[in-house]
Write a protein that holds these residues in place. Structure first.
Motif, PDB file in Angstrom:
ATOM      1  N   ASN A 262       2.111  -6.108  -6.469  1.00 43.92           N
ATOM      2  CA  ASN A 262       0.730  -6.479  -6.155  1.00 43.92           C
ATOM      3  C   ASN A 262      -0.013  -7.033  -7.366  1.00 43.92           C
ATOM      4  O   ASN A 262      -0.731  -8.039  -7.266  1.00 43.92           O
ATOM      5  CB  ASN A 262      -0.018  -5.268  -5.591  1.00 43.92           C
ATOM      6  CG  ASN A 262       0.701  -4.661  -4.408  1.00 43.92           C
ATOM      7  OD1 ASN A 262       1.275  -5.374  -3.591  1.00 43.92           O
ATOM      8  ND2 ASN A 262       0.696  -3.339  -4.300  1.00 43.92           N
ATOM      9  N   HIS A 263       0.146  -6.386  -8.520  1.00 48.14           N
ATOM     10  CA  HIS A 263      -0.614  -6.837  -9.692  1.00 48.14           C
ATOM     11  C   HIS A 263      -0.118  -8.197 -10.188  1.00 48.14           C
ATOM     12  O   HIS A 263      -0.892  -8.977 -10.733  1.00 48.14           O
ATOM     13  CB  HIS A 263      -0.602  -5.792 -10.811  1.00 48.14           C
ATOM     14  CG  HIS A 263       0.738  -5.461 -11.387  1.00 48.14           C
ATOM     15  ND1 HIS A 263       1.731  -4.858 -10.666  1.00 48.14           N
ATOM     16  CD2 HIS A 263       1.241  -5.654 -12.647  1.00 48.14           C
ATOM     17  CE1 HIS A 263       2.791  -4.670 -11.445  1.00 48.14           C
ATOM     18  NE2 HIS A 263       2.523  -5.150 -12.650  1.00 48.14           N
ATOM     19  N   HIS A 264       1.146  -8.487  -9.956  1.00 45.86           N
ATOM     20  CA  HIS A 264       1.654  -9.807 -10.349  1.00 45.86           C
ATOM     21  C   HIS A 264       1.185 -10.888  -9.377  1.00 45.86           C
ATOM     22  O   HIS A 264       0.831 -11.999  -9.810  1.00 45.86           O
ATOM     23  CB  HIS A 264       3.177  -9.789 -10.428  1.00 45.86           C
ATOM     24  CG  HIS A 264       3.707  -9.050 -11.611  1.00 45.86           C
ATOM     25  ND1 HIS A 264       3.345  -9.356 -12.898  1.00 45.86           N
ATOM     26  CD2 HIS A 264       4.569  -7.999 -11.702  1.00 45.86           C
ATOM     27  CE1 HIS A 264       3.957  -8.535 -13.737  1.00 45.86           C
ATOM     28  NE2 HIS A 264       4.702  -7.693 -13.037  1.00 45.86           N
TER      29      HIS A 264
ATOM     30  N   SER B 124       4.499   8.329   1.508  1.00 50.55           N
ATOM     31  CA  SER B 124       4.599   7.864   2.899  1.00 50.55           C
ATOM     32  C   SER B 124       3.239   7.473   3.466  1.00 50.55           C
ATOM     33  O   SER B 124       3.161   6.691   4.413  1.00 50.55           O
ATOM     34  CB  SER B 124       5.236   8.947   3.774  1.00 50.55           C
ATOM     35  OG  SER B 124       4.437  10.121   3.768  1.00 50.55           O
ATOM     36  N   GLY B 125       2.163   7.988   2.879  1.00 48.71           N
ATOM     37  CA  GLY B 125       0.828   7.675   3.380  1.00 48.71           C
ATOM     38  C   GLY B 125       0.158   6.504   2.683  1.00 48.71           C
ATOM     39  O   GLY B 125      -1.045   6.295   2.844  1.00 48.71           O
ATOM     40  N   THR B 126       0.916   5.726   1.945  1.00 46.77           N
ATOM     41  CA  THR B 126       0.334   4.626   1.180  1.00 46.77           C
ATOM     42  C   THR B 126      -0.326   3.591   2.088  1.00 46.77           C
ATOM     43  O   THR B 126       0.284   3.086   3.029  1.00 46.77           O
ATOM     44  CB  THR B 126       1.403   3.927   0.318  1.00 46.77           C
ATOM     45  OG1 THR B 126       1.996   4.882  -0.558  1.00 46.77           O
ATOM     46  CG2 THR B 126       0.783   2.804  -0.501  1.00 46.77           C
TER      47      THR B 126
ATOM     48  N   ASP C  47      -1.203   1.365  -8.753  1.00 42.08           N
ATOM     49  CA  ASP C  47      -1.866   0.682  -7.632  1.00 42.08           C
ATOM     50  C   ASP C  47      -2.829   1.589  -6.865  1.00 42.08           C
ATOM     51  O   ASP C  47      -3.176   1.286  -5.720  1.00 42.08           O
ATOM     52  CB  ASP C  47      -0.842   0.090  -6.638  1.00 42.08           C
ATOM     53  CG  ASP C  47      -0.322  -1.264  -7.086  1.00 42.08           C
ATOM     54  OD1 ASP C  47      -1.025  -1.946  -7.855  1.00 42.08           O
ATOM     55  OD2 ASP C  47       0.783  -1.643  -6.670  1.00 42.08           O
ATOM     56  N   HIS C  48      -3.270   2.674  -7.461  1.00 38.59           N
ATOM     57  CA  HIS C  48      -4.136   3.616  -6.746  1.00 38.59           C
ATOM     58  C   HIS C  48      -5.467   2.987  -6.348  1.00 38.59           C
ATOM     59  O   HIS C  48      -6.068   3.375  -5.333  1.00 38.59           O
ATOM     60  CB  HIS C  48      -4.374   4.869  -7.592  1.00 38.59           C
ATOM     61  CG  HIS C  48      -3.152   5.718  -7.763  1.00 38.59           C
ATOM     62  ND1 HIS C  48      -2.416   6.181  -6.698  1.00 38.59           N
ATOM     63  CD2 HIS C  48      -2.534   6.176  -8.883  1.00 38.59           C
ATOM     64  CE1 HIS C  48      -1.391   6.907  -7.141  1.00 38.59           C
ATOM     65  NE2 HIS C  48      -1.434   6.914  -8.459  1.00 38.59           N
TER      66      HIS C  48
END
Length: 484
Positions: free
Chosen positions: A428-430, A270-272, A475-476
Motif C-alpha cells: 500500500n505505501h509503495h 483476519s480482521g484487517t 499500515d495501521h
C-alpha cells in the motif's frame, strides 16, 4: 481490432446503447503492449499513440464497436439497490484473443449514462492508474482478474474532494456479467430475460453445460460457486482485501473487478480492513469467504423460479449447493496454506497446526508476505532459520519435523513454496508513493519501473528489494477510498 459482439444481440432491457462523452485533449499515459498483442490488436494501431488516445478516451469509436452501458442491480453493504448499472462505463464490445477466448473491452470514466444517478461519469487519474497497477500485479501473482489495456489522460478536470486531472481506463474482462445482473431481472420478475441471461452466461463461461439439461441451473450454480471459491482462495493466498464485495462487484466469471478501495495486508490479522466506508468490517480479510457465500446465496435466490415453480421443491435442490460452499472452501483453503508451507498434501489433523502459525503471526503482528517468504528461504538459509526460531518458537521446529515425516526434501518443499509465496506485492505505501510521485512529476517512468517488478513477483530482480520493505506503522493508519 476485430470485434465479435454477442451481448449486444440480447434484448435492449440488458443495456442502454450510448456513446462515450468526448473529452478535450486525450493523451495516452499507459499502454499494455503484451495484453494488446494477446488480443490481436494490429501493430499499426498500437504504434499510433494519437489514435490509441482517441479510441480509448471514447472520442473515436473503433470499427465494429457497439458502445453500451450495462444494466444491473446490487446489494451494497447488504442493502439492495434495484437500479445501479454502468454509471460511468461503456462496453465497446468483445474481442477474441489468440487463445480463442472472448473478452469485453470496456471504457471506465467515459461519461454519464442513464444509470449515473446525477454523477459526472468521470474518473480521476489516481484511481485509474491504481486500477492499472493493481490489476497487473494481481495477474502476475496468478489471481483471476480483469486487466487494464490503457490509461488515457482526458485533459479535463474531475471534481472530487479536490480538483484532479481526469482519465479513462480501459478494462479487459472475460465478461461484465455480475450477480447483480441476475438480481436486476429477478427484482423485476422478468423470468424470460432471466432465463435468457442464464443461457447466455452458460454458453459464454460454462459451455460444457447443456442448456437443455433438466438440471442446468444447478450445474450453473455449482460452477459459479466453484469460481468464487477459487477467486477468494487466490486473494487470501497473497493477502489481498477487495474492500467492497457487493453483489454488483461479483463477476460470474470469478474474476477480480472494481479495484476501488482494495489493499494488501501487511501485518497478519483476519480482521484487517482498510476501506474507509467499511465501518463494520463487513469485507475484512477473514470475512471474504463468508461474503462470497452470501453473494452466491443471492444468486441462488434469483434462480429459484427457473428451477421449479414450486418454491419448496426449488429450495430442496438449491439450498444444499449453498451449504456445500463451506466444506469446499475449507478444503481449498487448507490446501492453499499447506502449499504455502511446502506441503503437497494436508490432512484434517494438520488444520490446527496451520492455524497455530496464523495465530502466532497475528499475536506478534508479523508481516504476511515477509513471513512466508522467510519460511521459504529458511529451508536453505541458517541465518533466517535462527530468526524464525525466535519468532515462532516450537512451531518452527515442528514444521520441519512435519516436512520430514511426509518424506518431502527441503528442496522439494522450497520449490512448492516459491510458487505460492510471492517475494513482492503491491504494498500500500509503495502504491501511494508511486501515485504521489507521478502526480508531482508527470513522468510515467516511475509507474513503469514499479510495474516491471510487480510483473515478476516470484523472482528477485534488480529492483525487487526497493519494494519489499514493510510499512513502518504496519499500515495501521492506512485507509482506502472508492475514488469515483
Amino acid at each position: 481490432m476485430k470485434f465479435s459482439n454477442t451481448y449486444s444481440q440480447l434484448d435492449s432491457a440488458f443495456y442502454q446503447r450510448i456513446a462515450p462523452t468526448k473529452v478535450a485533449a486525450p493523451q495516452l499515459l499507459l499502454w499494455n503492449k503484451n495484453l494488446a498483442q494477446s488480443l490481436l490488436i494490429d501493430e499499426q494501431i498500437t504504434n499510433n499513440h494519437n489514435l490509441l488516445a482517441q479510441y480509448f478516451s471514447g472520442n473515436q469509436i473503433p470499427d465494429g464497436a457497439e458502445p453500451m452501458a450495462l444494466a444491473y442491480s446490487g446489494h451494497q453493504f447488504g442493502h439492495f439497490n434495484p437500479n445501479l448499472g454502468d454509471g460511468r462505463a461503456h462496453l465497446l464490445g468483445e474481442i477474441i484473443d489468440n487463445d480463442n477466448k472472448r473478452f469485453d473491452i470496456q471504457l471506465k470514466g467515459s461519461g454519464p449514462t442513464q444509470f449515473s444517478r446525477q454523477g459526472d461519469g468521470r474518473c480521476a487519474i489516481g484511481p485509474a492508474v491504481r486500477e492499472y497497477i493493481m490489476s497487473e500485479a494481481m495477474f502476475a501473482l496468478g489471481v483471476p482478474t480483469s486487466r487494464c489495456l490503457s490509461v488515457v489522460i482526458t485533459g479535463e478536470p474531475v471534481y472530487r474532494e479536490q480538483v484532479m486531472p481526469g482519465a479513462v481506463v480501459t478494462r479487459v474482462a472475460s465478461s461484465h456479467i455480475r450477480v447483480g445482473t441476475f438480481q436486476y431481472f429477478a427484482a423485476k420478475g422478468d423470468l424470460e430475460s432471466l432465463n435468457t441471461l442464464t443461457d447466455y452466461t452458460i454458453n459464454r463461461h460454462f459451455s460444457h453445460i447443456d442448456i437443455n439439461a433438466e438440471d442446468k441451473i444447478e450445474q450453473f450454480l455449482v460452477c459459479a460457486i466453484d469460481k468464487q471459491i477459487e477467486l477468494i482462495i487466490a486473494w487470501m493466498r497473497v493477502g489481498f482485501i477487495h474492500g467492497v464485495m457487493n453483489t454488483d462487484n461479483t463477476a460470474i466469471s470469478g474474476e477480480t473487478i472494481d479495484f476501488g478501495p482494495c489493499a494488501m495486508m501487511s501485518h497478519y490479522h483476519s480482521g484487517t480492513v482498510f476501506s474507509s466506508i467499511d465501518k463494520q468490517g463487513r469485507y475484512a480479510f477473514g470475512n471474504q469467504p463468508h461474503i462470497a457465500q452470501w453473494n452466491m446465496a443471492r444468486l441462488a435466490e434469483c434462480l429459484l423460479l427457473l428451477v421449479d415453480s414450486n418454491q419448496e421443491k426449488a429450495l430442496e435442490k438449491i439450498e444444499p449447493l449453498i451449504i456445500a460452499f463451506n466444506a469446499k472452501f475449507e478444503t481449498a483453503y487448507f490446501t492453499m496454506l499447506a502449499n504455502k508451507l511446502g506441503l503437497n498434501e494436508v490432512a484434517k489433523k494438520d488444520h490446527q497446526f496451520i492455524n497455530e502459525l496464523l495465530e502466532l503471526m497475528q499475536k506478534q503482528q508479523l508481516d504476511y508476505t515477509s513471513t512466508f517468504a522467510k519460511l521459504t528461504d529458511s529451508l536453505t538459509d541458517t541465518d533466517i532459520q535462527d530468526t524464525l526460531k525466535q519468532q515462532l518458537g516450537d512451531w518452527y521446529a515442528n514444521w520441519l519435523t512435519m516436512l520430514a515425516s511426509k518424506n518431502q526434501s527441503a528442496q522439494t518443499a522450497k520449490t512448492l513454496m516459491a510458487k505460492n509465496n510471492p517475494l513482492v506485492i503491491p504494498r500500500n505505501h509503495h502504491v501511494e508513493a508511486i501515485l504521489a510521485e507521478y502526480e508531482t512529476s508527470g513522468q510515467s517512468t516511475v509507474i513503469d519501473d514499479f510495474l516491471e517488478v510487480l510483473r515478476s513477483p516470484y523472482e528477485q530482480l534488480k529492483r525487487t528489494s526497493q519494494f519489499q520493505d514493510e510499512p513502518k506503522d504496519g499500515d495501521h493508519q492506512y485507509r482506502t477510498f472508492c475514488g469515483t
